[in-house]
Write an enzyme that holds these catalytic residues in place. Structure first.
Site, short mmCIF file in Angstrom:
data_model
loop_
_atom_site.label_atom_id
_atom_site.label_comp_id
_atom_site.label_asym_id
_atom_site.label_seq_id
_atom_site.Cartn_x
_atom_site.Cartn_y
_atom_site.Cartn_z
CB CYS A 156 -0.90 0.04 1.23
SG CYS A 156 -2.35 -0.95 1.01
C1 LIG Z 1 -11.27 -5.53 8.13
C2 LIG Z 1 -12.15 -4.63 8.93
C3 LIG Z 1 -13.02 -3.81 8.00
C4 LIG Z 1 -13.08 -5.50 9.80
O1 LIG Z 1 -13.87 -4.74 10.69
P1 LIG Z 1 -14.02 -5.17 12.21
O2 LIG Z 1 -12.64 -5.29 12.77
O3 LIG Z 1 -14.96 -4.23 12.83
O4 LIG Z 1 -14.75 -6.55 12.09
P2 LIG Z 1 -14.33 -8.02 12.59
O5 LIG Z 1 -13.50 -8.66 11.56
O6 LIG Z 1 -13.82 -7.97 13.97
O7 LIG Z 1 -15.74 -8.68 12.61
C5 LIG Z 1 -16.84 -8.19 13.44
C6 LIG Z 1 -18.02 -9.10 13.28
O8 LIG Z 1 -18.54 -9.02 11.95
C7 LIG Z 1 -18.57 -10.30 11.35
N1 LIG Z 1 -18.28 -10.18 9.92
C8 LIG Z 1 -17.08 -10.25 9.30
N2 LIG Z 1 -17.21 -10.10 8.00
C9 LIG Z 1 -18.53 -9.91 7.76
C10 LIG Z 1 -19.29 -9.70 6.59
N3 LIG Z 1 -18.73 -9.63 5.39
N4 LIG Z 1 -20.62 -9.54 6.72
C11 LIG Z 1 -21.21 -9.60 7.94
N5 LIG Z 1 -20.54 -9.80 9.07
C12 LIG Z 1 -19.21 -9.96 8.99
C13 LIG Z 1 -17.52 -11.11 12.08
O9 LIG Z 1 -17.83 -12.48 11.99
C14 LIG Z 1 -17.67 -10.58 13.50
O10 LIG Z 1 -18.75 -11.19 14.13
P3 LIG Z 1 -18.75 -11.51 15.70
O11 LIG Z 1 -18.72 -10.14 16.36
O12 LIG Z 1 -20.03 -12.24 15.88
O13 LIG Z 1 -17.51 -12.29 15.96
C15 LIG Z 1 -11.37 -3.70 9.85
O14 LIG Z 1 -10.77 -4.42 10.91
C16 LIG Z 1 -10.30 -2.96 9.11
O15 LIG Z 1 -10.53 -2.27 8.13
N6 LIG Z 1 -9.08 -3.00 9.60
C17 LIG Z 1 -7.97 -2.31 8.97
C18 LIG Z 1 -7.58 -3.09 7.84
C19 LIG Z 1 -6.53 -2.47 6.98
O16 LIG Z 1 -6.26 -1.28 6.98
N7 LIG Z 1 -5.89 -3.29 6.26
C20 LIG Z 1 -4.98 -2.89 5.37
C21 LIG Z 1 -5.41 -3.54 4.14
S1 LIG Z 1 -4.03 -3.86 3.22
C22 LIG Z 1 -3.83 -2.55 2.29
O17 LIG Z 1 -4.41 -1.52 2.51
C23 LIG Z 1 -3.02 -2.79 1.12
C24 LIG Z 1 -1.61 -3.27 1.32
O18 LIG Z 1 -0.90 -2.96 2.30
O19 LIG Z 1 -1.19 -3.93 0.38
#
Ligand SMILES: CC(C)(COP(=O)(O)OP(=O)(O)OC[C@H]1O[C@@H](n2cnc3c(N)ncnc32)[C@H](O)[C@@H]1OP(=O)(O)O)[C@@H](O)C(=O)NCCC(=O)NCCSC(=O)CC(=O)O
Length: 373
Positions: A156
């Protein structure tokens, strides 16, 4: 010593889009099919039932509402759930070069520059289409640029690392005009069958023209300072690589696509990036609260809200920290550049802003800029 500036940026946006509603409908059709096909094994506890996705979760957790892709039909087809991009002959322009060239041409046109004025092309992106020849050299050739080109991958953060590299070439007198091109066909590395991440990415290409201030167009952006940082982490990982074929038993595993521990990324990267921005601002003699605009990496709206709050000292307005996540989703290295490209024309001369990337590695890059004439 020559002084590097940003002369112009360019953007290529694929025509096709997928809304969250379309994405979730396709994903849930795949889940229903999987659960029906495996009903007996699921009942016997041998196979895990899959859970459906939801539009509400996606928007609330990420701020993403839609994404652009190069092949909508196959991504949405529950039987494929992957773009299908036919291989092109070696005499044809490859797709990654094609979208990179489109973005680069726009940057050149906006700067009033011809290809022959450019000395180097860096292809800075999270994934390269092939091992070699370098994508940058193909883009260089297609544009008609002399000089040199090479690929660089810092996930990224590739674009900001590319901008610093270009700025260093200019400071050192090795080049006067450098194109940093970031074609991101992220639909190819996204696991569209993974509920936790299937909504994250979109396709796009951006270009940044970094030049010696002496030859820059009248309107440009002074680069006040750049800072790069990397800290090793397995929390965002993709094990695809040229040695995969040497281990056929694990060659097609889900770890050969994008995987992340999203919560950990969120928790660890926000403080790291906010501290890095404030330290670099102090070094440059800039009061963080005075920054007119933050063009942050576009991965998650909540992350950007927190980072902006820590930097500015108050909750940022959309004007102070614009988002393109709603329509582009996460476009990896291109995200902060899209935000800059689309939301910088209204700034006044003298206004200071920050382009900032962060992501896998971990990696982070800051580019402080001032609108100049
Ligand atoms: C991935 C996320 C959007 C996820 O959000 P949360 O952390 O709030 O969610 P979570 O994973 O803890 O999940 C919360 C609850 O929602 C459920 N849940 C998960 N996915 C779901 C979906 N698609 N639909 C419905 N529910 C869903 C889970 O089972 C869980 O349930 P229960 O509560 O029942 O257990 C976030 O954490 C995020 O954006 N983090 C930063 C990521 C980031 O910046 N990454 C960099 C990407 S790499 C990048 O940018 C490029 C690179 O470097 O190459």
């Amino acid at each position: 010593m020559p002084r590097p500036v940003i002369s112009a940026t360019g953007l290529f946006t694929p025509a096709q889009t997928i809304t969250n509603e379309e994405l979730v409908e396709s994903f849930n059709a795949y889940v229903a099919r999987h659960n029906a096909d495996n009903a007996e094994a699921i009942a016997a506890g041998e196979v895990a039932a899959l859970e459906p996705s939801s539009v509400e979760f996606i928007e609330k957790a990420s701020g993403i509402k839609a994404r652009h892709v190069v092949d909508k039909a196959n991504v949405l087809d529950p039987a494929t759930m992957c773009p299908r991009i036919p291989e092109r002959g070696n005499e044809e322009l490859s797709i990654m070069a094609e979208i990179g060239v489109a973005a680069a041409r726009e940057a050149l046109e906006r700067a009033g520059r011809e290809a022959e004025d450019v000395d180097a092309v860096l292809c800075a992106a999270s994934n390269m289409q092939r091992a070699y020849p370098a994508m940058a050299i193909e883009i260089q050739h297609a544009l008609g640029v002399e000089g040199f080109g090479f690929d660089m991958n810092v996930a990224c953060s590739s674009a900001t690392f590319g901008i610093q590299t270009a700025a260093d070439y200019i400071r050192a007198g090795n080049a006067r005009s450098v194109l940093v091109v970031s074609p991101e066909i992220t639909s190819g590395h996204l696991n569209w069958r993974d509920r936790d991440s299937h909504f994250i990415f979109g396709d796009v290409a951006t270009a940044v023209l970094v030049e010696d201030a002496e030859i820059a167009p009248v309107d440009h952006w002074d680069i006040l300072g750049t800072k790069l940082k990397t800290v090793f982490s397995n929390n965002i990982r993709n094990n695809f690589g040229f040695l995969n074929r040497t281990a056929p038993e694990t060659r097609d595993g889900p770890d050969k696509l994008f995987v992340q521990e999203g919560r950990k990324v969120f928790k660890e990267v926000v403080p790291m990036v906010a501290a890095m921005i404030c330290e670099e601002a102090e070094r440059l003699g800039i009061e963080p609260a005075s920054l007119r605009r933050l063009w942050l990496h576009q991965a998650n709206a909540g992350m950007n809200r927190l980072i902006a709050q820590k930097v500015l000292g108050h909750e940022a307005t959309a004007d102070e920290s614009p988002t393109v996540l709603d329509t582009y989703a996460n476009t990896s290295s291109a995200g902060s550049i899209i935000a800059f490209h689309k939301h910088s024309a209204d700034l006044a001369y003298g206004d200071i802003g920050l382009i900032c990337s962060f992501g896998a590695g971990y990696s982070a890059g800051t580019v402080f800029v001032r609108k100049a004439t």
